[in-house]
Scaffold this active site. Structure first.
Site, PDB file in Angstrom:
ATOM      1  CB  CYS A   2      -0.919   0.081   1.213  1.00 31.45           C
ATOM      2  SG  CYS A   2      -1.625  -1.697   1.541  1.00 31.45           S
ATOM      3  NE  ARG A  27       4.851   1.802  -0.138  1.00 28.10           N
ATOM      4  CZ  ARG A  27       5.362   1.609   0.618  1.00 28.10           C
ATOM      5  NH1 ARG A  27       7.163   2.163   0.036  1.00 28.10           N
ATOM      6  NH2 ARG A  27       5.576   1.378   1.506  1.00 28.10           N
ATOM      7  CD1 TRP A  73      -0.066  -5.565  -3.332  1.00 28.77           C
ATOM      8  CD2 TRP A  73      -0.766  -6.372  -1.684  1.00 28.77           C
ATOM      9  NE1 TRP A  73      -0.453  -7.465  -3.682  1.00 28.77           N
ATOM     10  CE2 TRP A  73      -0.208  -8.051  -2.142  1.00 28.77           C
ATOM     11  CE3 TRP A  73      -0.945  -6.609   0.224  1.00 28.77           C
ATOM     12  CZ2 TRP A  73       0.082  -8.973  -1.657  1.00 28.77           C
ATOM     13  CZ3 TRP A  73      -0.614  -8.277   0.503  1.00 28.77           C
ATOM     14  CH2 TRP A  73      -0.724  -9.343  -0.754  1.00 28.77           C
ATOM     15  CG  ASN A  99       1.701   0.103   4.419  1.00 30.90           C
ATOM     16  OD1 ASN A  99       1.281  -1.169   4.262  1.00 30.90           O
ATOM     17  ND2 ASN A  99       2.463   0.575   4.616  1.00 30.90           N
ATOM     18  N   GLY A 100      -0.459  -1.479   6.098  1.00 34.73           N
ATOM     19  CA  GLY A 100      -0.237  -2.377   7.378  1.00 34.73           C
ATOM     20  C   GLY A 100      -1.453  -3.443   8.096  1.00 34.73           C
ATOM     21  CD  GLU A 484      16.267 -12.636  -9.827  1.00 25.11           C
ATOM     22  OE1 GLU A 484      15.887 -13.693  -8.133  1.00 25.11           O
ATOM     23  OE2 GLU A 484      15.409 -12.166 -10.387  1.00 25.11           O
ATOM     24  CE  LYS A 488      12.264 -11.117 -11.413  1.00 24.20           C
ATOM     25  NZ  LYS A 488      13.280 -11.401  -9.991  1.00 24.20           N
ATOM     26  CD  GLU A 491       8.747 -11.631  -9.601  1.00 21.48           C
ATOM     27  OE1 GLU A 491       8.167 -10.366  -8.604  1.00 21.48           O
ATOM     28  OE2 GLU A 491       9.690 -11.123  -9.637  1.00 21.48           O
ATOM     29  CG  HIS A 507      18.824 -36.845  -6.062  1.00 21.45           C
ATOM     30  ND1 HIS A 507      18.841 -37.729  -5.773  1.00 21.45           N
ATOM     31  CD2 HIS A 507      19.486 -35.553  -6.766  1.00 21.45           C
ATOM     32  CE1 HIS A 507      19.417 -37.633  -5.431  1.00 21.45           C
ATOM     33  NE2 HIS A 507      20.869 -37.046  -6.078  1.00 21.45           N
ATOM     34  CE  LYS A 606      10.955  -2.814  -6.617  1.00 22.23           C
ATOM     35  NZ  LYS A 606      11.337  -4.012  -7.642  1.00 22.23           N
TER      36      LYS A 606
HETATM   37  O1  M6R Z   1      13.175  -5.369  -1.019  1.00 24.87           O
HETATM   38  P1  M6R Z   1      13.198  -6.725  -0.673  1.00 24.87           P
HETATM   39  O2  M6R Z   1      14.777  -6.533  -0.910  1.00 24.87           O
HETATM   40  O3  M6R Z   1      13.671  -7.386   0.824  1.00 24.87           O
HETATM   41  O4  M6R Z   1      12.111  -7.123  -0.804  1.00 24.87           O
HETATM   42  C1  M6R Z   1      12.138  -8.788  -1.409  1.00 24.87           C
HETATM   43  C2  M6R Z   1      11.126  -9.754  -2.252  1.00 24.87           C
HETATM   44  O5  M6R Z   1      10.074  -8.897  -1.700  1.00 24.87           O
HETATM   45  C3  M6R Z   1      11.407  -9.175  -3.397  1.00 24.87           C
HETATM   46  O6  M6R Z   1      13.007  -9.478  -3.984  1.00 24.87           O
HETATM   47  C4  M6R Z   1      10.738  -9.586  -4.536  1.00 24.87           C
HETATM   48  O7  M6R Z   1      10.471 -11.375  -4.336  1.00 24.87           O
HETATM   49  C5  M6R Z   1      10.528  -9.273  -5.988  1.00 24.87           C
HETATM   50  N1  M6R Z   1       9.311  -8.697  -6.768  1.00 24.87           N
HETATM   51  C6  M6R Z   1      11.210 -10.352  -6.368  1.00 24.87           C
HETATM   52  O8  M6R Z   1      11.106  -9.718  -8.416  1.00 24.87           O
END
Ligand code: M6R
Length: 611
Positions: A2, A27, A73, A99-100, A484, A488, A491, A507, A606
């Protein structure tokens, strides 16, 4: 998660609010709303993006120089018009953005229902609005006292801003675990959940601490705590470049940020790799370097992409410094009672510096007496304020929800730390140290070369846009890159993807291989190269489709893979900075072809400021 923005001053509030919400949309983006005060408060909110809110507000009365705005969010209650913020208390005395998560919302709600309150939304925030109002109406007290009293009854996390109809010349803000920053202008104040929407108006900011309550008037800022004591405040100069929020001709922020990596990596090592290439200077670690150098072990905590960077950090530090490293998900670490003490060094990695679990892990480590270091991209963030020492990544603001340039900047910092410690521990000496530093300088230009393969990667992506699943495998430094790459893809394209160490295939995952299963193999030439060649053969023997990321000039894997992307030659310790680039581009192009929302993928935000 948020986004929060507030304004009080001599100017119309609406432009500040709406532009601020656009900056904050990364956010959270399922609904949005504003309240503007010009004598009486007006509230406009709706489901959808900020553009939907703008359309909704068009032609309505937006006069007023006091206001608050929120982009949501969803945590409690599905995204819809009613659950959007701001929330108004039953009798209209209070309007609140939050927010929270209020964890005891249910208990508080039942108590309020016994006192005659009913609720229109499914949110915990409406409970809070009514709780404040109930307390306000029960005694002869000011709005700020009602807010403070209400918050003493709350269990959970919040960053909130409140308007009181009867006291229209102020905003009341409070924080517990959800960041809030106040921008100080000339007879005007701004408040936001991060500095990005206020950086263009002022460089003077105060970050609220947990339990702080701010009473913000046009020409006065009063800071209290829930317990009334005046907190220590710090004025900081914002080190944020404004005007860097545009897409600069790219279709999406993610693509822009992928292409920015030669610069963001160079910015991250600039001034740290000293000019004659003979040494590395990390000012933020200077005072604790000896302690790190003599560490018994290092624990790295992080989430998501930052956790993948942490794994690469483990390989680098163990390889180059021979210090044992453990990598932990911050969310697990914080709750599993880890064995920790003053002799430990904990490194927290976070792009935003506001990830709730990572901050909680930091607090836990500090309580145990450990030395806690941060690697973070956002100046003034919670992580940068709560750690004993640390190193900023200088990736610049990352807007795309899928992290790209922050990841490579984190690896850059970890590589510098490992090289520096390795040298101090006399494991990398003289010529070798200089030559590795020299090679690090060449990474940005090697990425430039790699980025020239974008069109080729786009055409490879076209063949995979309709797949249901994809595997990513690698060994050594290529394994975290495989993780990673899978993250990517899932997501932003919503294709199921898994990353594995290549040897783990036998395995279990190899059972998934058939002629419909694409496997991305990160097969950079290093000591386990022959092993990964065998893995590729095993996949091909089962008719799997192989997209191989290989070293320049590779012939063995190239001769059996279906698609081949070469990366420029480099020492293996730098290879992840290169090998991840084609994976970022591959995911990006697949997601574009699937017409996904690249910069704001569904269900994500984010920065994950709630657990
Ligand atoms: O701000 P941060 O690096 O602590 O965030 C961690 C994760 O939320 C962040 O890397 C998330 O996995 C991304 N969406 C990945 O692309």
């Amino acid at each position: 998660m948020c986004g929060i923005i507030g304004y009080i001053g001599p100017n119309p509030a609406y432009p500040v609010l709406i532009n601020g919400l656009k900056r904050l949309e990364y956010r959270g983006y399922d609904s949005a709303g504003i309240s503007i005060l010009d004598g009486t408060p007006k509230v406009y909110k709706c489901m959808g993006k900020i553009q939907d809110l703008e359309d909704y507000v068009s032609g309505k009365d937006i006069t007023g120089s006091v206001g608050i705005g929120h982009t949501r969010w969803a945590t409690h209650g599905e995204p819809n018009d009613i659950n959007a913020h701001p929330h108004t208390s039953r009798d209209g005395h209070f309007i609140i953005i939050h927010n929270g998560i209020i964890e005891n919302w249910d208990l508080l709600k039942k108590e309020l229902e016994r006192n005659g309150y009913s609720f229109v939304s499914d949110t915990d925030t409406e409970v809070l609005a009514n709780l404040i109002e109930h307390i306000y109406l029960s005694g002869d007290i000011k709005a700020e006292a009602a807010v403070r009293l209400a918050l003493t009854k709350v269990v959970g996390t919040y960053g909130l801003v409140v308007i009181c109809r009867n006291e229209p010349d102020q905003l009341i803000a409070a924080r517990c675990s959800s960041p809030l920053v106040i921008g100080i202008g000339s007879s005007e104040y701004f408040i936001a959940s991060d500095a990005s929407p206020i950086a263009e108006y002022t460089k003077s900011v105060i970050y609220l601490n947990d339990n702080d309550v701010a009473i913000i008037k046009k020409d006065e800022l009063i800071l209290k705590t829930l317990q009334v004591d005046e907190p220590k405040i710090t004025l900081q100069n914002l080190n944020i470049e404004t005007g860097k929020y545009e897409k600069d001709g790219f279709d999406h922020y993610m693509l822009k940020e992928i292409f920015e990596q030669p610069r963001s990596i160079a910015d991250t090592f600039r001034g740290r790799l000293v000019p004659d290439q003979s040494d590395i200077k990390l000012g933020g670690l200077h005072s604790v370097l000896t302690q790190i150098q003599n560490a018994r072990r290092i624990i790295i905590v992080a989430c998501g992409t930052s956790w993948h960077a942490a794994l690469i950090g483990e390989y680098l530090i163990e390889d180059l410094c021979r210090i044992p490293v453990e990598v932990e998900y911050a969310s697990e670490f914080r709750y599993r009672d880890p064995v920790l003490g003053p002799e430990d060094i904990v490194v927290a990695i976070s792009q935003s510096g506001e990830t709730a679990d990572t901050l909680a892990a930091v607090r836990l480590a500090k309580e145990a007496g450990a030395l806690v270091l941060g690697i973070c991209n956002v100046t003034g963030s919670g992580l940068s304020r709560e750690t004993h020492a640390g190193v900023y990544t200088h990736a610049g603001i990352e807007i795309g929800v899928a992290s790209t340039k922050a990841f490579t900047a984190q690896i850059t910092v970890l590589t510098m730390i490992a090289l520096l410690l390795g040298n101090k521990r006399e494991l990398i000496t003289g010529d070798k140290y200089r030559s590795l530093i020299g090679e690090m300088h060449s990474i940005p230009s090697k990425i430039e070369v790699l980025l020239k393969q974008d069109a080729k990667i786009r055409s490879i992506a076209a063949g995979f846009k309709d797949v249901c699943s994809m595997l990513f495998i690698g060994r050594g430094y290529c394994f975290p890159v495989a993780l990673e790459g899978a993250l990517k893809l899932k997501e932003i394209s919503y294709i199921h993807a898994e990353g594995y160490p290549a040897a783990e295939m036998k395995h279990g995952p190899i059972a998934l291989i058939d002629n419909n299963m694409p496997v991305v193999v990160i097969g950079i030439r290093d000591k386990s190269y022959e092993k990964i060649v065998s893995n590729v053969q095993e996949i091909k023997a089962r008719k799997g489709i192989v997209i191989a990321i290989v070293s320049e000039g590779d012939e063995q894997i190239a001769s059996i893979a279906d698609h081949v992307i070469e990366i420029p030659s480099t020492n293996i310790i730098f290879s992840s900075l290169l090998s991840v680039i084609p994976l970022q581009l591959l995911s990006y192009h697949i997601a574009v072809l699937r017409e996904c929302n690249i910069d704001q993928p569904r269900n994500l935000a984010k920065s994950v400021t709630v657990e």
